[in-house]
Every structure is written in structure tokens, then in C-alpha cells.
Write an enzyme that holds these catalytic residues in place. Structure first.
Site, PDB file in Angstrom:
ATOM      1  CE1 TYR A 124      -2.506  -3.467   1.165  1.00 44.08           C
ATOM      2  CE2 TYR A 124      -4.260  -1.842   1.187  1.00 44.08           C
ATOM      3  CZ  TYR A 124      -3.854  -3.162   1.165  1.00 44.08           C
ATOM      4  OH  TYR A 124      -4.784  -4.169   1.148  1.00 44.08           O
ATOM      5  CE  LYS A 169       4.257 -17.376  -0.765  1.00 39.07           C
ATOM      6  NZ  LYS A 169       3.696 -18.706  -0.589  1.00 39.07           N
ATOM      7  CG  ASP A 200       1.179 -19.800   1.245  1.00 46.01           C
ATOM      8  OD1 ASP A 200       1.867 -19.621   2.267  1.00 46.01           O
ATOM      9  OD2 ASP A 200       1.649 -20.269   0.185  1.00 46.01           O
ATOM     10  CG  ASP A 224      -7.015  -5.220   3.552  1.00 47.84           C
ATOM     11  OD1 ASP A 224      -8.078  -5.383   4.170  1.00 47.84           O
ATOM     12  OD2 ASP A 224      -6.921  -4.513   2.534  1.00 47.84           O
ATOM     13  CG  ASP A 228     -12.113  -8.262   4.683  1.00 46.80           C
ATOM     14  OD1 ASP A 228     -11.778  -7.407   5.526  1.00 46.80           O
ATOM     15  OD2 ASP A 228     -12.792  -7.985   3.675  1.00 46.80           O
TER      16      ASP A 228
HETATM   17  P1  NAI Z   1     -17.326  -4.619   2.008  1.00 50.11           P
HETATM   18  O1  NAI Z   1     -16.588  -4.874   3.263  1.00 50.11           O
HETATM   19  O2  NAI Z   1     -17.974  -3.294   1.859  1.00 50.11           O
HETATM   20  O3  NAI Z   1     -18.444  -5.767   1.820  1.00 50.11           O
HETATM   21  C1  NAI Z   1     -18.130  -7.140   1.668  1.00 50.11           C
HETATM   22  C2  NAI Z   1     -19.377  -7.992   1.983  1.00 50.11           C
HETATM   23  O4  NAI Z   1     -19.619  -7.965   3.389  1.00 50.11           O
HETATM   24  C3  NAI Z   1     -20.623  -7.464   1.317  1.00 50.11           C
HETATM   25  O5  NAI Z   1     -21.429  -8.539   0.909  1.00 50.11           O
HETATM   26  C4  NAI Z   1     -21.317  -6.677   2.410  1.00 50.11           C
HETATM   27  O6  NAI Z   1     -22.701  -6.597   2.282  1.00 50.11           O
HETATM   28  C5  NAI Z   1     -20.911  -7.448   3.658  1.00 50.11           C
HETATM   29  N1  NAI Z   1     -20.806  -6.546   4.820  1.00 50.11           N
HETATM   30  C6  NAI Z   1     -19.808  -5.665   5.059  1.00 50.11           C
HETATM   31  N2  NAI Z   1     -20.062  -4.976   6.170  1.00 50.11           N
HETATM   32  C7  NAI Z   1     -21.241  -5.422   6.649  1.00 50.11           C
HETATM   33  C8  NAI Z   1     -22.045  -5.072   7.777  1.00 50.11           C
HETATM   34  N3  NAI Z   1     -21.671  -4.131   8.670  1.00 50.11           N
HETATM   35  N4  NAI Z   1     -23.216  -5.720   7.961  1.00 50.11           N
HETATM   36  C9  NAI Z   1     -23.599  -6.671   7.091  1.00 50.11           C
HETATM   37  N5  NAI Z   1     -22.891  -7.059   6.014  1.00 50.11           N
HETATM   38  C10 NAI Z   1     -21.727  -6.420   5.781  1.00 50.11           C
HETATM   39  O7  NAI Z   1     -16.291  -4.863   0.825  1.00 50.11           O
HETATM   40  P2  NAI Z   1     -16.484  -4.572  -0.753  1.00 50.11           P
HETATM   41  O8  NAI Z   1     -17.876  -4.864  -1.170  1.00 50.11           O
HETATM   42  O9  NAI Z   1     -15.370  -5.254  -1.396  1.00 50.11           O
HETATM   43  O10 NAI Z   1     -16.211  -3.021  -0.898  1.00 50.11           O
HETATM   44  C11 NAI Z   1     -17.209  -2.033  -1.077  1.00 50.11           C
HETATM   45  C12 NAI Z   1     -16.557  -0.674  -1.181  1.00 50.11           C
HETATM   46  O11 NAI Z   1     -15.959  -0.322   0.048  1.00 50.11           O
HETATM   47  C13 NAI Z   1     -15.442  -0.608  -2.231  1.00 50.11           C
HETATM   48  O12 NAI Z   1     -15.497   0.647  -2.880  1.00 50.11           O
HETATM   49  C14 NAI Z   1     -14.182  -0.734  -1.410  1.00 50.11           C
HETATM   50  O13 NAI Z   1     -13.078  -0.160  -2.019  1.00 50.11           O
HETATM   51  C15 NAI Z   1     -14.595   0.001  -0.159  1.00 50.11           C
HETATM   52  N6  NAI Z   1     -13.864  -0.392   1.060  1.00 50.11           N
HETATM   53  C16 NAI Z   1     -13.631   0.609   1.943  1.00 50.11           C
HETATM   54  C17 NAI Z   1     -13.033   0.340   3.135  1.00 50.11           C
HETATM   55  C18 NAI Z   1     -12.847   1.465   4.073  1.00 50.11           C
HETATM   56  O14 NAI Z   1     -13.177   2.607   3.764  1.00 50.11           O
HETATM   57  N7  NAI Z   1     -12.354   1.198   5.251  1.00 50.11           N
HETATM   58  C19 NAI Z   1     -12.605  -1.017   3.511  1.00 50.11           C
HETATM   59  C20 NAI Z   1     -12.958  -2.019   2.519  1.00 50.11           C
HETATM   60  C21 NAI Z   1     -13.564  -1.697   1.332  1.00 50.11           C
HETATM   61 MG    MG Z   2      -9.991  -4.513   4.157  1.00 53.51          MG
END
Ligand code: NAI
Ligand code: MG
Length: 335
Positions: A124, A169, A200, A224, A228
Site C-alpha cells: 500500500y 512470505k 498462505d 487486510d 476479512d
Molecule cells: P465490504 O466490506 O464493503 O463488503 C463485503 C461484503 O460484506 C458485502 O457482501 C457486504 O454486504 C458485507 N458486509 C460488510 N459490512 C457489513 C455489515 N456491517 N453488515 C452486514 N454485512 C456487511 O467490501 P467490498 O464490497 O469489497 O467493498 C465495497 C466498497 O468499500 C469498495 O469501494 C471498497 O473499495 C470500499 N472499502 C472501503 C473500506 C474502508 O473505507 N475502510 C474497507 C474495505 C472496502
Molecule cells: Mg480490508
């Protein structure tokens, strides 16, 4: 305490207001500084994060952050990465432990570990080149960066089981050898029992033998991904909080993102954000943080749970139930 509040996008706008209601129940007299950052703001104004925003944030002691949707612009520089770098939030602390009555995909509940993720370098680094047929991202591992995260991990290990697992790794990626060596040396200095795992194999082991781990220190991307994945172990991505810590600032955010697939429906699980409030109280040295464990156990036992956990409760229902419990219990009680 001055607290910058950044709801961000998607479910960030749903879970952070709930977390603030819970925080308000503790009557800490916090001065809140709301900031609108993220995709929605970028769409409206063309700026996702300005120098003035950064100044405002730096005047605060801590930040409560929801999530930001990645902006679809090839020149977009991640807001979150910028904040982590600008505020020197080098340690991302992600506790992974089961909640009462909830089991994840493995059905196991015999684990309690913390991922300590290096938060400012690794893959990153932001040092990238994108050409038509070739792209590079430079993976940066420095002695200074590795040493400070290793120290943070060892200090945490000292308060827990004095056991550290270094995840890397280095059999393939040369830069990881430096990370591994520095972590080993640091653990030795601290008298912490250290072992190491290739990332891994660690992914497999965390799913099959999670009880073996206590403090896990690793580089940015691995931390990260492993965190998850650990959401599946606990039961939902909506259950994991995190604290990004540096020498000066503390920044609390759920591990999850903005979840556009469920945003706007009021069904996001707010427990990760509420657990961020717990981490904030702990950071502030407020022993009442423990009351949140009680409150969460209470709402889970009453099955006030969102659809990700198989329930029908709304985000706000969970929040209200937590606040109601805190009010009935009295947050001024000795704990
Ligand atoms: P995401 O973490 O937003 O979601 C992944 C899955 O988990 C989805 O199916 C979602 O519905 C579920 N999920 C996540 N949080 C939940 C909650 N509190 N309750 C119920 N279900 C939940 O990851 P995704 O979809 O890959 O990313 C979405 C957007 O968010 C992207 O634009 C990504 O870049 C961004 N993102 C931002 C982060 C941050 O600002 N810290 C961290 C991770 C992703
Ligand atoms: Mg993350």
C-alpha cells in the site's frame, strides 16, 4: 476529547450514527467535528479530501470513521491510505474473538487473537506505475516501519499470552525477509516467544486451528486479507472493529467497507462500529468499555440481530437495544 467523525459512504452513513448514539450514552462531553469525505462528496465537488480537511482532522485527538467507496478515477489517491500516512497511524489493531451465541463458518468459538497489521507501507506504498501493457506497485518494507509495528505487537503480546506469530512470505518475496528478521529481533529484545508462518499456510491454519494464535503481526496486505477472512470465523464482516494507532492520533473504523450491495436498506450490522466505540473507550482509559460487552451479549441473547447473522433486525434496532441496555444498567456504575 475532540473527535473527528467521518461517516463516509454507503453503510458508513448507517452504522456511524448508531455508534455515535452508543457513545453519547457514556456522556463523555466529547466535542464532535463532523467531516464529509468520500465518493459522494467527490461526485458533488470534485474533491474527496482537501488540505483543509486534513488540518481539521489533525486538530482532533481521535477519529471515528465509517467506510469510503473507492472513487472510480485512475488518479484517485485513497483517502484512507492518505489519512493513515498523514496521521502516521502505523499500527492497525484488529481483535478477532467470538461474540456470545454467534458462530462463524467453522462453528468454532475457541479462539481469541489479534491481528496487528502494518499500516503505512508494504504493497500500500502508493508507489505505482500504470502503463498500457504493464503495471507496477512497489512493495516497501523498511527497518523503521517493521520495527515500530513489531514493538507495538510485542507490547500487546506482553499484556496477553506473550506469544507472537510473524506472518510473511519470505520464501518468495525478498522484502519480507527484512520484515521477518526485524520482528524476530524485536521479539527477542522484548522476551516475547515468537514463531513465524508463511501467509498462505496461515490462512489455512487460522481457519482450522485458530486457537493456536494470540498476537499475529504482519504486513499491510496480508493483514487486510487475513482480517476479512477472520470475519468468517467470527460470523460476519459486520462484527470486526479496528483501531489505527500512531504516536499522536487514534483512528477507529470497522474492518468492513461501504457495502454498496446492502447500503440504503438499513440492515447493516452496526456491531463492528459499536465495538469501535469500545476500542475508543479503552484507548481513552475508560473502564466502562466493558459495559459494551455486556450490552452486546444482551442484544445477541435477545436475538436482536441483523440479516448477516440470520436475523431480521434493522441497524437502528440493534443500536437502540444497546443504548437501552446501557441506560437501564447505568453507565456511571462501577465496573
Ligand atoms: P465490504 O466490506 O464493503 O463488503 C463485503 C461484503 O460484506 C458485502 O457482501 C457486504 O454486504 C458485507 N458486509 C460488510 N459490512 C457489513 C455489515 N456491517 N453488515 C452486514 N454485512 C456487511 O467490501 P467490498 O464490497 O469489497 O467493498 C465495497 C466498497 O468499500 C469498495 O469501494 C471498497 O473499495 C470500499 N472499502 C472501503 C473500506 C474502508 O473505507 N475502510 C474497507 C474495505 C472496502
Ligand atoms: Mg480490508
Amino acid at each position: 476529547m475532540k473527535l473527528a467523525v467521518i461517516e463516509g459512504d454507503g453503510i458508513g452513513k448507517e452504522v456511524i450514527p448508531v455508534a455515535l448514539e452508543v457513545l453519547a450514552a457514556f456522556e463523555l462531553g466529547i466535542e464532535k467535528v463532523p467531516l464529509e469525505l468520500g465518493y459522494a462528496r467527490w461526485q458533488r465537488t470534485g474533491a474527496a479530501l482537501t488540505a483543509a480537511d486534513l488540518e481539521l482532522i489533525k486538530e482532533c485527538d481521535a477519529v471515528l470513521f465509517g467506510a469510503i467507496t473507492t472513487i472510480p478515477d485512475p488518479n484517485y489517491k485513497s483517502i484512507l491510505l492518505t489519512l493513515r500516512k498523514e496521521l502516521e497511524l502505523y499500527a492497525n489493531i484488529r481483535p478477532i474473538k467470538p461474540l456470545p451465541g454467534i458462530t462463524g463458518v467453522t462453528g468454532r468459538r475457541d479462539f481469541d487473537f489479534v491481528i496487528v497489521r502494518e499500516n503505512t507501507e508494504g504493497l500500500y506504498s502508493g508507489l505505482e506505475e500504470l502503463h498500457e501493457d504493464l503495471a507496477y506497485t512497489r512493495r516497501v518494507i523498511s527497518r523503521k516501519g517493521s520495527e515500530r509495528i513489531a514493538k507495538a505487537a510485542c507490547e500487546l503480546a506482553k499484556k496477553r499470552a506473550n506469544k507472537l506469530t510473524i506472518v510473511h512470505k519470505s520464501n518468495v518475496i525478498k522484502a519480507d525477509k527484512l520484515f521477518l528478521d526485524v520482528c524476530r529481533e524485536t521479539a527477542k529484545t522484548y522476551g516475547v516467544e515468537a514463531s513465524d508462518m508463511l501467509v498462505d499456510a496461515m490462512a489455512y491454519s487460522l481457519m482450522t486451528q485458530p486457537e493456536k494464535y494470540d498476537v499475529v503481526v504482519t504486513t499491510n496486505l496480508y493483514g487486510d486479507i487475513l482480517s476479512d477472512m477472520s470475519g468468517a470465523l467470527v460470523g460476519s464482516l459486520g462484527l470486526l472493529p479496528s483501531a489505527n494507532l500512531g504516536e499522536k492520533y487514534a483512528f477507529f473504523e470497522p474492518v468492513h467497507g461501504s457495502a454498496p450491495d446492502i447500503a440504503g436498506q438499513g440492515i447493516a450490522n452496526p456491531l463492528a462500529a459499536i465495538l469501535c466505540v469500545k476500542m475508543l473507550l479503552e484507548w481513552a482509559g475508560d473502564a466502562r468499555a466493558l459495559l459494551l460487552d455486556e450490552a452486546i451479549a444482551h442484544v445477541l441473547q435477545k436475538k436482536i440481530i441483523t440479516p448477516d447473522l440470520g436475523g431480521t433486525a434493522k441497524t437502528a434496532d440493534v443500536g437502540h437495544a444497546v443504548v437501552e441496555y446501557l441506560r437501564s444498567r447505568g453507565t456511571n456504575l462501577n465496573v
